[in-house]
Design a protein around this motif. Structure first.
Motif, mmCIF file in Angstrom:
data_model
loop_
_atom_site.group_PDB
_atom_site.id
_atom_site.type_symbol
_atom_site.label_atom_id
_atom_site.label_comp_id
_atom_site.label_asym_id
_atom_site.label_seq_id
_atom_site.Cartn_x
_atom_site.Cartn_y
_atom_site.Cartn_z
ATOM 1 N N ARG A 324 33.023 25.641 -4.841
ATOM 2 C CA ARG A 324 32.425 24.643 -5.733
ATOM 3 C C ARG A 324 31.230 25.234 -6.462
ATOM 4 N N ASN A 325 30.424 26.043 -5.730
ATOM 5 C CA ASN A 325 29.221 26.614 -6.359
ATOM 6 C C ASN A 325 29.445 28.046 -6.813
ATOM 7 N N PHE A 326 30.621 28.621 -6.496
ATOM 8 C CA PHE A 326 30.974 29.993 -6.861
ATOM 9 C C PHE A 326 29.997 31.020 -6.311
ATOM 10 N N ASP A 327 29.363 30.700 -5.180
ATOM 11 C CA ASP A 327 28.538 31.679 -4.469
ATOM 12 C C ASP A 327 29.397 32.274 -3.349
ATOM 13 N N TYR A 328 30.244 33.217 -3.722
ATOM 14 C CA TYR A 328 31.197 33.722 -2.735
ATOM 15 C C TYR A 328 30.515 34.504 -1.616
ATOM 16 N N GLY A 329 29.469 35.266 -1.958
ATOM 17 C CA GLY A 329 28.769 36.049 -0.936
ATOM 18 C C GLY A 329 28.219 35.170 0.185
#
Lengths: 371, 299
Positions: A324-329
């Protein structure tokens, strides 16, 4: 494919050579047989974990490949942010850990006791219709978690089925899904120990990992209770079957002997049946703990982590952070921490189990005593 | 309730015959046993009654009488809407397609590998088996993002392949099949091999027919698991045309139709998602039980 592995040599004259090459051929056949499974598990279990370990050290945002140059490498930042740095990331993560901890703390004992109790009653030889009851209790376990969550959304809706039932006994039920109040807070308030609206400053002042003591001591929120009820209701049937299988392995004569020796029903259960069920009991506790730390589907369908993040779990938080936030790390880092939590808990429980297994089993002694 | 009073009467008779306190105690405990069983049978089954009944109600009726098992009036409105106004027929088709391919694939690939691990001698067999057991122990939830990364890297994300390929073999199934093949006598295969049949032919026409109970168990638990699978679809696809039923249902509840209640419609869709597994469960109940207990041995 049959031709490929069929023996090629003639029968008698080459008797010596085929024997040696038969072993080689069996080796090749063996690898051919396992090859598809090895490729799929390697490609979609092992490789992903290695890739994810790399991604958890970066700030990849989902654009292009995470392995090209230019993806910012941040080392262990994504991990330390969850534990040591003041901020929203740690606050959300610790909240999710708290929520899931209370969830496990209630679901695991509740489903284990319910499953064992039902198994003992269903196993009773005096009762008819055991097959029906066994099937009835097991049925929720095989149905779709999403479909069942939809049903429970309806059942716990405002002025829904549960509220009506509570009205029958004169209780004005809460608005389940929009109620973030902690049940432990409510309990402490009801006991008159603290006022939930004005908690003591000693508790709100500080606490470990960015949450105050008061926040750590919330207990599951009212909204989380609905998911707790749903999960206990769904999984008890499976565990009941495991207990039932174990109960049926206990020789009837053993329990009868103990009754003849003058033990009451409760004593027989406590000192004969329960010790023999110990391996199953530990298995159920371990499987239950592993599964409850992964609760996801129900949260996704019923609450999406709301209200006020009180149904947020690490599994859902990791999904939400990445997709949802595209903070994959950071999302991947959360799932590895969850992985470690589950592995450590499983190992601890396994160690306890092994310890108990080394102790001579009372059942064997009882049997010897009888003979 | 009829069952319980009947049994109680029977026990009463027994109690009178023996005429002692033991009989009375047995009667009391039988009665208590039935009371608890019936209470929990209601707890476990009534939600399904509510689900089905409310899917046939009008919206005001469902809101006003959520507990009532009888719709008044009975209406098929919810099901009409589900089929005409939502993509449910599409999801149903996707679910069927994906579930059938995965189940067939798993049963075939898992038994191939299980057979090799049980019977064929090849270098690395022991290590491979340990690896399979280790894979079973990896918590699935941890693999969400990793699976997405691989699918994305391979250019498979958002395709039928992404829904099917990563789950077409499973370690637990390999384990179950290996255990089973080890339990059947080796002599039959040896006879076939002496007659000149190759390894695959022996497996296909001699061993597999003997493995019917294990194959059926694996088929059923694969079908059930795949039909209900939700999390994998979240990381494999995003286009509504590729949604399976659980994914579509989750979407239906959480958004696309707005936050309006529409409970009969949602419950109707949930009923449709539950029916296939429910039917299979009722027919093959004992295989489900076996599957659950195999899970227990595995752990």
């Amino acid at each position: 494919m049959a031709d490929m592995t069929a023996p090629a040599g003639g029968p008698v004259p080459e008797a010596r050579r085929p024997r040696r090459s038969a072993a080689a051929r069996e080796g090749i056949a063996g690898w051919l047989f396992v090859a598809p499974v090895v490729v799929i598990l390697g490609l979609f279990m092992l490789l992903p974990i290695l890739m994810a370990l790399w991604v958890s050290l970066t700030e990849w945002n989902g654009q292009g490949s995470p392995f090209r140059a230019g993806v910012p490498f941040v080392g262990l930042d994504n991990y330390t942010r969850l534990f040591t740095e003041e901020g929203l990331a740690r606050q959300d993560f610790m909240t999710s850990i708290r929520n899931n901890f209370y969830f496990v703390l209630i679901v695991v004992p509740a489903q284990t006791v319910l499953a064992l109790g039902l198994a003992v009653i269903v196993n009773s030889r005096l009762l008819k219709g055991r097959t029906f009851f066994r099937v009835a209790f097991f049925f929720p376990s095989v149905t779709s978690s999403v479909a069942i969550s939809v049903v429970f959304l309806f059942i716990f809706a405002n002025s829904g089925a549960v509220s009506r039932l509570l009205e029958l006994v004169g209780i004005n039920g809460p608005q389940w899904f929009s109620d973030p109040r902690g049940t432990l807070h409510l309990l402490l308030g009801a006991l008159g120990l603290v006022d939930p609206d004005a908690p003591p400053a000693a508790l709100t002042g500080g606490g470990p990992f960015g949450l105050s003591w008061w926040e750590w001591l919330s207990g599951p929120s009212v909204a989380m209770v609905t998911i707790i009820v749903l999960v206990v209701w769904t999984t008890s049937g499976t565990f009941m079957l495991m207990f039932l299988a174990a109960l049926q392995d206990i020789p009837v004569t053993l329990e009868e002997a103990s009754r003849l020796d003058g033990a009451g029903r409760r004593q027989t259960f406590r000192y004969v049946t329960l010790p023999l069920l110990k391996p199953t009991l530990f298995l159920v506790l371990t499987l239950g703990t592993i599964a409850t730390w992964q609760v996801f589907d129900q949260v996704y369908v019923m609450s999406q982590g709301d209200p006020a993040k009180t149904t947020l779990t690490p599994a859902y938080l990791s999904y939400k952070t990445a997709f949802r936030n595209f903070d994959y790390g950071p999302g991947t880092a959360i799932s590895f921490v969850l992985f470690v939590i589950i592995v450590v808990l499983a190992l601890v429980q396994r160690w306890v189990l092994r310890d108990r297994d080394a102790v001579p089993r009372p059942g064997r002694r009882a049997r010897k005593g009888k003979a | 309730m009829a069952v319980s009073t009947d049994a109680a009467r029977r026990s009463t008779r027994e109690g009178r015959r023996t005429g002692d306190s033991e009989g009375a105690r047995r009667l009391a405990s039988t009665f208590a046993g039935y009371f608890i069983l019936i209470f929990f049978a209601l707890v476990f089954l009534y939600p399904f009654v509510i689900q089905i009944a409310n899917s046939f109600k009008t919206e005001p009726d469902a809101a006003a009488n959520p507990l009532s098992p009888i719709p008044d009036p009975v209406t098929l409105n919810a099901y009409e809407k589900v089929f005409l106004n939502t993509d449910l027929p599409l999801w149903l088709g996707n679910s069927l397609l994906v579930t059938i391919i995965i189940t067939v694939g798993r049963v075939f690939l898992d038994s191939l590998a299980g057979y090799a691990l049980a019977r064929l001698r090849f270098p690395g067999r022991g290590a491979l088996f340990s690896a399979i057991v280790a894979v079973i122990a990896v918590p699935g939830v941890v693999l969400f993002i990793p699976k997405f990364l691989v699918l994305n890297q391979l250019g498979l994300y958002n395709s039928y392949t992404a829904l099917i390929l990563p789950v077409i073999a499973d370690a637990a199934g390999v384990f179950i099949m290996k255990q089973f093949f080890e339990s059947i006598p080796v002599s039959v295969e040896e006879a076939a091999r002496i007659d000149g049949a190759g390894v695959f032919r022996t497996f296909w026409s001699v061993v597999l027919p003997m493995a019917r109970p294990a194959l059926l168990t694996l088929t059923i638990i694969s079908f059930q698991g795949t039909w209900n699978e939700f999390a994998h679809t979240l990381v494999a696809v995003q286009s509504p045309e590729l949604f399976t039923l659980p994914r579509g249902l989750a979407d239906l509840v959480s958004g696309s139709l707005g936050k309006g209640n529409q409970y009969p419609l949602k419950l109707g869709a949930a009923v449709l998602a539950t029916i296939p597994v429910a039917v299979i469960f009722v027919v093959f109940q004992r295989y489900f039980v076996r599957g659950a207990n195999e899970g227990a041995e595995k752990g």
